[in-house]
Design a protein around this motif. Structure first.
Motif, mmCIF file in Angstrom:
data_model
loop_
_atom_site.group_PDB
_atom_site.id
_atom_site.type_symbol
_atom_site.label_atom_id
_atom_site.label_comp_id
_atom_site.label_asym_id
_atom_site.label_seq_id
_atom_site.Cartn_x
_atom_site.Cartn_y
_atom_site.Cartn_z
ATOM 1 N N MET A 1 0.829 -1.207 0.000
ATOM 2 C CA MET A 1 0.000 0.000 0.000
ATOM 3 C C MET A 1 0.863 1.256 0.000
ATOM 4 S SD MET A 1 -3.011 1.262 -0.121
ATOM 5 C CE MET A 1 -4.056 -0.128 0.325
ATOM 6 N N THR A 2 1.956 1.234 0.811
ATOM 7 C CA THR A 2 2.838 2.389 0.863
ATOM 8 C C THR A 2 3.491 2.647 -0.489
ATOM 9 O OG1 THR A 2 3.287 2.002 3.197
ATOM 10 C CG2 THR A 2 4.855 3.373 1.985
ATOM 11 N N SER A 3 3.939 1.583 -1.176
ATOM 12 C CA SER A 3 4.561 1.724 -2.479
ATOM 13 C C SER A 3 3.572 2.307 -3.489
ATOM 14 C CB SER A 3 5.087 0.370 -2.972
ATOM 15 O OG SER A 3 6.104 -0.110 -2.128
ATOM 16 N N THR A 4 2.323 1.816 -3.452
ATOM 17 C CA THR A 4 1.312 2.334 -4.374
ATOM 18 C C THR A 4 1.043 3.807 -4.124
ATOM 19 O OG1 THR A 4 0.271 0.154 -4.479
ATOM 20 C CG2 THR A 4 -1.049 2.050 -5.177
ATOM 21 N N THR A 5 0.928 4.189 -2.851
ATOM 22 C CA THR A 5 0.702 5.595 -2.509
ATOM 23 C C THR A 5 1.868 6.470 -2.959
ATOM 24 O OG1 THR A 5 -0.614 4.939 -0.583
ATOM 25 C CG2 THR A 5 0.225 7.202 -0.631
ATOM 26 N N ASP A 6 3.087 5.994 -2.740
ATOM 27 C CA ASP A 6 4.261 6.745 -3.175
ATOM 28 C C ASP A 6 4.276 6.910 -4.691
ATOM 29 O OD1 ASP A 6 5.055 6.921 -0.563
ATOM 30 O OD2 ASP A 6 6.556 5.322 -0.688
ATOM 31 N N GLY A 7 3.895 5.852 -5.406
ATOM 32 C CA GLY A 7 3.870 5.928 -6.857
ATOM 33 C C GLY A 7 2.871 6.948 -7.369
ATOM 34 N N TRP A 8 1.674 6.966 -6.781
ATOM 35 C CA TRP A 8 0.658 7.938 -7.184
ATOM 36 C C TRP A 8 1.085 9.358 -6.824
ATOM 37 C CZ3 TRP A 8 -4.119 7.719 -9.663
ATOM 38 C CH2 TRP A 8 -4.491 6.449 -10.103
ATOM 39 N N ARG A 9 1.711 9.517 -5.662
ATOM 40 C CA ARG A 9 2.177 10.845 -5.256
ATOM 41 C C ARG A 9 3.236 11.369 -6.213
ATOM 42 N NH1 ARG A 9 5.835 10.305 -0.456
ATOM 43 N NH2 ARG A 9 7.190 9.729 -2.198
ATOM 44 N N ASP A 10 4.232 10.525 -6.523
ATOM 45 C CA ASP A 10 5.297 10.958 -7.424
ATOM 46 C C ASP A 10 4.773 11.188 -8.836
ATOM 47 O OD1 ASP A 10 7.122 10.840 -5.386
ATOM 48 O OD2 ASP A 10 7.849 8.842 -5.879
ATOM 49 N N GLY A 11 3.860 10.321 -9.278
ATOM 50 C CA GLY A 11 3.282 10.498 -10.607
ATOM 51 C C GLY A 11 2.501 11.790 -10.718
ATOM 52 N N LEU A 12 1.733 12.120 -9.683
ATOM 53 C CA LEU A 12 0.964 13.363 -9.688
ATOM 54 C C LEU A 12 1.876 14.582 -9.706
ATOM 55 C CD1 LEU A 12 -1.785 14.741 -9.561
ATOM 56 C CD2 LEU A 12 -1.678 14.582 -7.062
#
Length: 286
Positions: A1-12
């Motif tokens: 979950m943390t990796s997914t959140t980090d990915g969405w944050r960086d992508g945004l």
């Protein structure tokens, strides 16, 4: 979950940074020629990338990666910046941002051609419909429309999609910021020669806005944005995080209106919304 959140944050963050690229380019081409702007931004970003590579000393790309890095450099280091700078001499940044709605489609097509992806057949009707909506708007006789500007933007989108797809494939092995830094370094001899050849005849007439635009596209659009974008794709997943790209036209239209005072017609907003809807449905079946 943390990796997914980090990915969405960086992508945004990457998408938000890219959203200001066309307005910044529009300001910069008022003082610099498109060729000098394209080459100078790549030289500045390339020197910064070289310092990062020297400092952090990541694994060097293999010989087989050189051709892919050359494709990334052609697509996002030279092709997209040059073609959009040329296009923005004929159209407003608000009008050009409409075409960014085609970028996920372009990336998906090259994902099939270069990455071996096989989307569900339902993907393609929505993809084609989105393309038709954009072309209909471009040919509708809008008073800010230029055929040459629109064609340049379409070519830019194709090259950028190719560069994104190739970079995403490489980033799984080399890392996001490394891909962009190596691509910038690979193209540095060419971009440096072009920058010297296209030096402005006089520096006195270049205003502060043009310098600010050059600084933004050099540091943020050409390097920092790709650090977040490619890392987001690698950490959160290319298919899911890639959908954030659909927000870029909305961010870009807002920036063009707020920062440049450019008119944003209701037809532009409607067209962008239709394109985003079509591409979003297409990505659901990808």
């Amino acid at each position: 979950m943390t990796s997914t959140t980090d990915g969405w944050r960086d992508g945004l963050l990457g998408v938000i940074i890219f959203s200001a690229s066309l307005p910044a380019t529009r300001v910069a081409v008022a003082g610099f020629s498109p060729l000098f702007l394209t080459s100078a931004r790549a030289v500045i970003a390339g020197l910064l990338g070289a310092m990062m590579l020297r400092w952090l000393q990541p694994t060097r790309p293999a010989r087989r990666d050189i051709a892919s890095l050359a494709i990334v450099a052609t697509g996002v280091v030279i092709g997209f910046p040059l073609l959009t700078a040329l296009a923005l001499q004929h159209i407003t940044s608000a009008h050009s941002i409409i075409f960014i709605g085609l970028l996920p489609l372009s990336t998906a097509i090259f994902g099939v051609l270069r990455g071996g992806e096989r989307p569900n057949w339902m993907f393609w009707p929505f993809a084609v419909l989105g393309s038709a909506v954009v072309m209909g708007f471009a040919l509708a006789g809008d008073d800010r429309t230029s055929v040459s500007g629109d064609l340049l933007m379409l070519a830019a989108i194709l090259l950028c999609g190719l560069g994104y797809a190739e970079g995403a494939k490489l980033s799984r092995r080399l890392g996001g910021w490394q891909v962009m830094s190596w691509a910038l370094l690979l193209s540095l001899p060419i971009t440096l020669a072009l920058a010297i050849a296209a030096l402005p005849a006089s520096w006195d007439t270049i205003n502060g806005g043009a310098w600010t635009g050059l600084a933004y596209v050099s540091v943020f659009s050409s390097l920092i944005g790709f650090m977040f974008w490619y890392r987001g794709l690698a950490v959160g997943g290319t298919a899911s995080v890639g959908q954030l790209q659909l927000l870029q036209p909305f961010f870009g239209l807002a920036l063009a209106g707020l920062l440049l005072g450019e008119p944003v017609a209701w037809t532009m907003i409607l067209t962008t919304g239709l394109v985003v809807l079509c591409v979003a449905l297409a990505r659901r079946y990808a």
